[in-house]
Design an enzyme around this catalytic site. Structure first.
Site, PDB file in Angstrom:
ATOM      1  CG  ASP A 172      -2.028   1.014   1.367  1.00 22.54           C
ATOM      2  OD1 ASP A 172      -1.720   2.050   0.643  1.00 22.54           O
ATOM      3  OD2 ASP A 172      -2.614   1.210   2.319  1.00 22.54           O
ATOM      4  N   GLY A 222      -9.477   4.599  -6.481  1.00 32.51           N
ATOM      5  CA  GLY A 222      -8.379   4.218  -6.615  1.00 32.51           C
ATOM      6  C   GLY A 222      -7.222   4.691  -5.627  1.00 32.51           C
ATOM      7  CB  VAL A 223      -3.556   4.840  -5.887  1.00 34.77           C
ATOM      8  CG1 VAL A 223      -3.034   5.742  -7.113  1.00 34.77           C
ATOM      9  CG2 VAL A 223      -2.336   4.773  -4.966  1.00 34.77           C
ATOM     10  CG  ASP A 224      -6.511  10.794  -6.786  1.00 40.36           C
ATOM     11  OD1 ASP A 224      -5.861  11.660  -5.650  1.00 40.36           O
ATOM     12  OD2 ASP A 224      -7.289  11.523  -7.522  1.00 40.36           O
ATOM     13  CB  SER A 282      -2.110   4.857 -16.713  1.00 43.64           C
ATOM     14  OG  SER A 282      -2.438   6.227 -16.990  1.00 43.64           O
ATOM     15  CB  THR A 283      -2.126  -0.057 -14.497  1.00 43.28           C
ATOM     16  OG1 THR A 283      -1.922  -0.033 -13.268  1.00 43.28           O
ATOM     17  CG2 THR A 283      -0.595   0.257 -15.453  1.00 43.28           C
TER      18      THR A 283
HETATM   19  P1  ADP Z   1      -5.419   5.466 -12.735  1.00 48.10           P
HETATM   20  O1  ADP Z   1      -6.576   6.216 -12.706  1.00 48.10           O
HETATM   21  O2  ADP Z   1      -4.287   6.186 -13.006  1.00 48.10           O
HETATM   22  O3  ADP Z   1      -5.565   4.123 -13.672  1.00 48.10           O
HETATM   23  P2  ADP Z   1      -5.914   3.712 -10.318  1.00 48.10           P
HETATM   24  O4  ADP Z   1      -5.581   4.384  -8.923  1.00 48.10           O
HETATM   25  O5  ADP Z   1      -7.090   3.228 -10.837  1.00 48.10           O
HETATM   26  O6  ADP Z   1      -5.285   5.067 -11.298  1.00 48.10           O
HETATM   27  O7  ADP Z   1      -5.041   2.666 -10.368  1.00 48.10           O
HETATM   28  C1  ADP Z   1      -3.555   2.810 -10.659  1.00 48.10           C
HETATM   29  C2  ADP Z   1      -2.971   1.483  -9.909  1.00 48.10           C
HETATM   30  O8  ADP Z   1      -2.761   1.756  -8.263  1.00 48.10           O
HETATM   31  C3  ADP Z   1      -3.604   0.218  -9.914  1.00 48.10           C
HETATM   32  O9  ADP Z   1      -2.576  -0.774 -10.436  1.00 48.10           O
HETATM   33  C4  ADP Z   1      -4.188  -0.142  -8.682  1.00 48.10           C
HETATM   34  O10 ADP Z   1      -4.328  -1.406  -8.201  1.00 48.10           O
HETATM   35  C5  ADP Z   1      -3.228   0.488  -7.910  1.00 48.10           C
HETATM   36  N1  ADP Z   1      -3.562   0.961  -6.352  1.00 48.10           N
HETATM   37  C6  ADP Z   1      -4.728   1.102  -5.833  1.00 48.10           C
HETATM   38  N2  ADP Z   1      -4.886   1.393  -4.547  1.00 48.10           N
HETATM   39  C7  ADP Z   1      -3.231   1.421  -4.432  1.00 48.10           C
HETATM   40  C8  ADP Z   1      -2.563   1.694  -3.115  1.00 48.10           C
HETATM   41  N3  ADP Z   1      -2.955   2.131  -1.816  1.00 48.10           N
HETATM   42  N4  ADP Z   1      -1.274   1.479  -3.073  1.00 48.10           N
HETATM   43  C9  ADP Z   1      -0.478   1.006  -4.482  1.00 48.10           C
HETATM   44  N5  ADP Z   1      -1.094   0.739  -5.451  1.00 48.10           N
HETATM   45  C10 ADP Z   1      -2.547   1.145  -5.513  1.00 48.10           C
END
Ligand code: ADP
Length: 176
Positions: A16, A38-40, A128-129
């Site tokens: 994480d 997502g990560v944001d 972006s993934t």
């Molecule tokens: P984007 O809109 O750029 O695709 P996302 O947040 O949807 O961004 O996903 C980008 C990557 O971050 C994905 O591989 C997702 O599995 C991953 N992700 C989501 N939450 C976390 C986290 N807390 N820590 C690390 N990676 C994460």
């Protein structure tokens, strides 16, 4: 965080990113800079409401039309263990157009800011993934090319590529 592979400068890990304790983490933000899924979303939740306030100020002062794809903006990390957050906007994947340079720019510009600020530890998510649909193997090739191209010129910097699952880390290692 679990380390899958490392050399002196690059660590491929699973975990994480909000728990990364270093100079900065990169946020896969959207153009608005005002948070998302997502990560944001995870980064905003962990950093606390001060992060949204700082992003609002960035919008007002520097990016009234939003942050363009491939560009970066930096804020403090507030309640995160990481001191700073480097926000970048990845491209939405499209079959009809090659957006690999835009994805590479997210990584290049983040590395540039980290170097300018003399950061020594920086972590990236797989930009972006997720919601933006970039295939993990295509993204892996782009990211590993940028790391090969730029890390030798940034001697004080250790980069962690933080994947959210073991499978994603393994995809990177297969396609890098
Ligand atoms: P984007 O809109 O750029 O695709 P996302 O947040 O949807 O961004 O996903 C980008 C990557 O971050 C994905 O591989 C997702 O599995 C991953 N992700 C989501 N939450 C976390 C986290 N807390 N820590 C690390 N990676 C994460």
């Amino acid at each position: 965080m679990k380390i899958h592979w490392q050399n002196e400068r690059l660590i491929v890990a699973e975990g994480d990113i909000t728990r990364f304790d270093g100079d900065a983490i990169v946020n896969a933000a959207n153009k608005s800079l005002l948070g998302g899924g997502g990560v944001d979303g995870a980064i905003h939740r962990a950093a606390g409401p001060e992060l949204l306030e700082a992003c609002r100020e960035l919008r007002a002062r520097e990016w009234p039309d939003g942050l363009p794809v491939g560009e970066v903006a930096i804020t403090p990390g507030f309640r995160l263990p990481a001191a700073y957050v480097i926000h970048t906007v990845g491209p939405v994947y499209a079959k009809s157009e090659d957006r690999s340079e835009l994805l590479a720019n997210c990584y290049r510009n983040s590395l540039r800011v980290a170097a300018e600020r003399h950061f020594s530890r920086l972590a990236f998510p797989a930009i972006s993934t997720g919601i933006y649909g970039y295939p993990a193997d295509a993204a892996a090739g782009i990211v590993s090319d940028v790391m090969r191209e730029l890390l030798p010129a940034l001697p004080g910097l250790e980069v962690t590529l933080m994947f959210f699952s073991a499978a994603d880390a393994e995809v990177y290692l297969r396609h890098a």
